[in-house]
Design an enzyme around this catalytic site. Structure first.
Site, PDB file in Angstrom:
ATOM      1  N   HIS A  41       0.875  -1.189   0.000  1.00  0.00           N
ATOM      2  CA  HIS A  41       0.000   0.000   0.000  1.00  0.00           C
ATOM      3  C   HIS A  41       0.908   1.234   0.000  1.00  0.00           C
ATOM      4  O   HIS A  41       1.783   1.365  -0.850  1.00  0.00           O
ATOM      5  CB  HIS A  41      -0.913  -0.113   1.222  1.00  0.00           C
ATOM      6  CG  HIS A  41      -2.107   0.786   1.250  1.00  0.00           C
ATOM      7  ND1 HIS A  41      -2.438   1.661   0.245  1.00  0.00           N
ATOM      8  CD2 HIS A  41      -3.071   0.966   2.212  1.00  0.00           C
ATOM      9  CE1 HIS A  41      -3.546   2.315   0.566  1.00  0.00           C
ATOM     10  NE2 HIS A  41      -3.949   1.908   1.764  1.00  0.00           N
ATOM     11  N   HIS A  72      -1.770  -2.360  -9.732  1.00  0.00           N
ATOM     12  CA  HIS A  72      -2.831  -1.810  -8.885  1.00  0.00           C
ATOM     13  C   HIS A  72      -4.023  -2.748  -8.909  1.00  0.00           C
ATOM     14  O   HIS A  72      -4.325  -3.337  -9.947  1.00  0.00           O
ATOM     15  CB  HIS A  72      -3.257  -0.416  -9.375  1.00  0.00           C
ATOM     16  CG  HIS A  72      -4.006   0.338  -8.340  1.00  0.00           C
ATOM     17  ND1 HIS A  72      -5.358   0.215  -8.174  1.00  0.00           N
ATOM     18  CD2 HIS A  72      -3.572   1.195  -7.389  1.00  0.00           C
ATOM     19  CE1 HIS A  72      -5.730   0.975  -7.159  1.00  0.00           C
ATOM     20  NE2 HIS A  72      -4.675   1.585  -6.666  1.00  0.00           N
ATOM     21  N   ASP A 108       2.767   5.740  -6.617  1.00  0.00           N
ATOM     22  CA  ASP A 108       4.000   5.735  -5.824  1.00  0.00           C
ATOM     23  C   ASP A 108       5.261   5.714  -6.678  1.00  0.00           C
ATOM     24  O   ASP A 108       6.359   5.882  -6.157  1.00  0.00           O
ATOM     25  CB  ASP A 108       4.022   4.505  -4.898  1.00  0.00           C
ATOM     26  CG  ASP A 108       2.945   4.592  -3.840  1.00  0.00           C
ATOM     27  OD1 ASP A 108       2.744   5.686  -3.316  1.00  0.00           O
ATOM     28  OD2 ASP A 108       2.309   3.569  -3.539  1.00  0.00           O
TER      29      ASP A 108
HETATM   30  N1  CMC Z   1       5.759  -6.759 -10.055  1.00  0.00           N
HETATM   31  C1  CMC Z   1       5.710  -8.006 -10.596  1.00  0.00           C
HETATM   32  N2  CMC Z   1       4.573  -8.752 -10.673  1.00  0.00           N
HETATM   33  C2  CMC Z   1       3.459  -8.209 -10.179  1.00  0.00           C
HETATM   34  C3  CMC Z   1       3.430  -6.917  -9.611  1.00  0.00           C
HETATM   35  C4  CMC Z   1       4.633  -6.186  -9.578  1.00  0.00           C
HETATM   36  N3  CMC Z   1       4.669  -4.967  -9.039  1.00  0.00           N
HETATM   37  N4  CMC Z   1       2.165  -6.617  -9.197  1.00  0.00           N
HETATM   38  C5  CMC Z   1       1.432  -7.696  -9.495  1.00  0.00           C
HETATM   39  N5  CMC Z   1       2.200  -8.646 -10.088  1.00  0.00           N
HETATM   40  C6  CMC Z   1       1.726  -9.933 -10.627  1.00  0.00           C
HETATM   41  C7  CMC Z   1       1.456 -10.920  -9.481  1.00  0.00           C
HETATM   42  O1  CMC Z   1       2.576 -11.719  -9.205  1.00  0.00           O
HETATM   43  C8  CMC Z   1       0.302 -11.717 -10.054  1.00  0.00           C
HETATM   44  O2  CMC Z   1       0.793 -12.649 -10.963  1.00  0.00           O
HETATM   45  P1  CMC Z   1       0.004 -14.080 -11.165  1.00  0.00           P
HETATM   46  O3  CMC Z   1      -1.347 -13.718 -11.667  1.00  0.00           O
HETATM   47  O4  CMC Z   1       0.850 -14.813 -12.147  1.00  0.00           O
HETATM   48  O5  CMC Z   1      -0.010 -14.724  -9.798  1.00  0.00           O
HETATM   49  C9  CMC Z   1      -0.488 -10.690 -10.871  1.00  0.00           C
HETATM   50  O6  CMC Z   1       0.468  -9.680 -11.239  1.00  0.00           O
HETATM   51  C10 CMC Z   1      -1.622 -10.030 -10.100  1.00  0.00           C
HETATM   52  O7  CMC Z   1      -1.084  -9.546  -8.857  1.00  0.00           O
HETATM   53  P2  CMC Z   1      -1.871  -9.580  -7.494  1.00  0.00           P
HETATM   54  O8  CMC Z   1      -0.918  -9.465  -6.365  1.00  0.00           O
HETATM   55  O9  CMC Z   1      -2.812 -10.761  -7.488  1.00  0.00           O
HETATM   56  O10 CMC Z   1      -2.734  -8.263  -7.640  1.00  0.00           O
HETATM   57  P3  CMC Z   1      -3.398  -7.438  -6.481  1.00  0.00           P
HETATM   58  O11 CMC Z   1      -4.482  -6.646  -7.066  1.00  0.00           O
HETATM   59  O12 CMC Z   1      -3.756  -8.357  -5.339  1.00  0.00           O
HETATM   60  O13 CMC Z   1      -2.222  -6.489  -5.935  1.00  0.00           O
HETATM   61  C11 CMC Z   1      -0.719  -4.682  -5.726  1.00  0.00           C
HETATM   62  C12 CMC Z   1      -2.071  -5.166  -6.295  1.00  0.00           C
HETATM   63  C13 CMC Z   1      -0.665  -3.158  -5.859  1.00  0.00           C
HETATM   64  C14 CMC Z   1      -0.628  -5.042  -4.241  1.00  0.00           C
HETATM   65  C15 CMC Z   1       0.434  -5.342  -6.534  1.00  0.00           C
HETATM   66  O14 CMC Z   1       0.367  -4.948  -7.892  1.00  0.00           O
HETATM   67  C16 CMC Z   1       1.811  -5.011  -5.949  1.00  0.00           C
HETATM   68  O15 CMC Z   1       2.266  -5.713  -5.034  1.00  0.00           O
HETATM   69  N6  CMC Z   1       2.494  -3.939  -6.467  1.00  0.00           N
HETATM   70  C17 CMC Z   1       3.759  -3.516  -5.930  1.00  0.00           C
HETATM   71  C18 CMC Z   1       3.528  -2.667  -4.683  1.00  0.00           C
HETATM   72  C19 CMC Z   1       2.951  -1.298  -5.007  1.00  0.00           C
HETATM   73  O16 CMC Z   1       3.444  -0.588  -5.882  1.00  0.00           O
HETATM   74  N7  CMC Z   1       1.913  -0.881  -4.239  1.00  0.00           N
HETATM   75  C20 CMC Z   1       1.293   0.432  -4.386  1.00  0.00           C
HETATM   76  C21 CMC Z   1      -0.134   0.337  -4.826  1.00  0.00           C
HETATM   77  S1  CMC Z   1      -0.810   1.917  -5.381  1.00  0.00           S
HETATM   78  C22 CMC Z   1      -0.761   2.983  -4.036  1.00  0.00           C
HETATM   79  C23 CMC Z   1      -1.461   2.483  -2.829  1.00  0.00           C
HETATM   80  O17 CMC Z   1      -2.545   1.911  -2.894  1.00  0.00           O
HETATM   81  O18 CMC Z   1      -0.944   2.689  -1.746  1.00  0.00           O
END
Ligand code: CMC
Length: 388
Positions: A228, A269, A327
């Site tokens: 987050h 996201h 971010d």
């Molecule tokens: N780098 C590499 N792979 C990724 C990333 C990333 N940053 N984000 C998602 N994936 C992959 C993940 O491994 C998954 O792959 P698979 O379907 O093969 O298992 C797929 O994409 C979907 O990811 P998810 O974790 O199921 O998606 P989510 O909606 O649960 O998570 C997220 C969203 C923001 C937590 C995630 O994209 C992430 O961890 N990003 C990096 C951290 C980040 O930048 N967070 C800030 C979010 S925006 C500001 C805020 O809200 O605070």
């Protein structure tokens, strides 16, 4: 009883109705009370955006002036909370101190808060928005071992925050307008984002009828995590670790390797599957600020831009619809302003405070139920305690 919708991570559950913020993740649209974030970021300012989020309409000039003054009038922090901040070891993470300081505000105002009374809720909003910059600056000063600077009511909101952070005791305020404007825009871009994890936490916590400062302290705890708000800190650490453009490819390869446990920070996201409109404005602001500061050749900016380009052309990131989020570029701006990396998530919390409060206020001023999710039980069947 016993038949529930199973929705881990709330991928498809709407937990409430809200009139505050609209997101269309497929189209990359973010509206606050109907106004596009791109327009608010350029034409509005943080104080006006706060008024809009809280009240539903843009203020008249007189309403805005009155609102800004009420926030200034409530920007001093009670000595008991100052003492809480001072009690922390200097190397404590800023988010831990901020969280405790906001929880301490619950104690200061508990007897006065009447959540059923609109005037009491208004005063609580002024106190929260007024004191967040003071608390955040105190956290910074405490960690540096420097004397706290009192709020200066002659200054604008972001300007005052920078003055309390970087000013020296006994010296007149001397804040660059370029930096104050950039900081204000960062606050606008973080002001609200509907039912994200921290806002949902504030609503869930608040649904028990608890003190709003306590509910917001819970939101701050949630924001801290790297998935987050903590991502802004992690992005800068990642860019610094990459160190030079030649190392980008291996970083991207690591992010694609599921066994590495590493993700490209500032990418992806839950809701945006096209682009994050805040990231576009943030990138533009980053270019403007670094240009004005003569830092346009910053190696970190070059790494970030190349990394973004490589990831956006990579089939892995394309197929998973992973784009830069809010971010990704904010940390480079904050670094240019000379905010230490570990303070980045505090800045996010400062900007988001109004969003948390607006959602809490919307909830408690309409009819609501205590939040109480169910579960799918996967444990043992009933069994008898062994006879002794
Ligand atoms: N780098 C590499 N792979 C990724 C990333 C990333 N940053 N984000 C998602 N994936 C992959 C993940 O491994 C998954 O792959 P698979 O379907 O093969 O298992 C797929 O994409 C979907 O990811 P998810 O974790 O199921 O998606 P989510 O909606 O649960 O998570 C997220 C969203 C923001 C937590 C995630 O994209 C992430 O961890 N990003 C990096 C951290 C980040 O930048 N967070 C800030 C979010 S925006 C500001 C805020 O809200 O605070």
């Amino acid at each position: 009883n016993g038949f529930f919708t199973f929705d881990p991570g709330f991928m498809s559950t709407a937990s409430c109705e809200s009139k505050i913020t609209f997101i269309d993740g497929d189209e990359g649209i973010l509206l606050h009370r109907g106004y596009p974030i791109e327009q608010l970021a350029v034409s509005s300012d943080y104080i006006e955006t706060c008024y809009l989020l809280l009240n539903g309409e843009l203020p008249t000039p007189a309403q805005k002036a009155e609102f800004a003054q009420a926030i200034k009038d409530n920007s001093n922090v009670d000595q008991s909370v100052v003492n809480v901040i001072k009690s922390f070891k200097r190397d404590t993470h800023p988010m831990a101190i901020l969280c405790s300081a906001v929880a301490a505000l619950a104690g200061v105002y508990h007897a006065e808060i009447d959540i059923t009374n609109a005037e009491s809720r208004k005063l609580t909003a002024y106190r929260l928005i007024g004191q967040m910059p003071t608390l955040s600056a105190m956290v910074y000063k405490h960690r540096k071992g420097e004397e706290f600077i009192a709020p200066d009511t002659s200054l604008g909101y972001a300007e005052n925050y920078l003055h309390m952070t970087f000013g020296k005791a006994g010296e007149a305020p001397n804040v660059s307008q370029t930096l104050a404007k950039a900081m204000d825009r960062i606050f606008v871009l973080h002001a609200d984002h509907e039912q994200n994890a921290s806002t949902s936490t504030v609503r869930l916590s608040g649904s028990s009828g608890t003190n709003p400062f306590a509910a917001i302290a819970a939101g701050i705890s949630t924001l801290w995590g790297p998935s987050h708000g903590g991502a802004n800190e992690a992005v800068l650490e990642m860019l610094e670790e990459i160190g030079s453009v030649e190392n980008i490819e291996s970083c991207v390869a690591r992010a694609k390797d599921k066994t590495s446990g590493f993700r490209l920070m500032g990418f992806g996201h839950r809701v945006y599957k096209n682009f994050d409109p805040r990231a576009k404005v943030m990138k533009q602001t980053c270019d403007e600020v670094l240009g004005e500061l003569g830092l346009e050749n910053s190696p970190l900016l070059a790494i970030a831009k190349r990394l973004e380009q490589i990831a956006l052309e990579d089939p892995y990131f394309i197929s998973k619809k992973l784009y830069p989020n809010v971010d990704f570029y904010s940390g480079i701006i904050l670094k240019a302003i000379e905010i230490p990396t570990e303070m980045f998530t505090v800045i996010f919390a400062l900007g988001r405070a109004v969003g948390w409060y607006s959602h809490w206020d919307e909830m408690v001023s309409t009819s609501y139920k205590i939040g109480r999710p169910r579960q799918l039980y996967t444990g043992s069947v009933k069994r008898d305690y062994p006879a002794k």
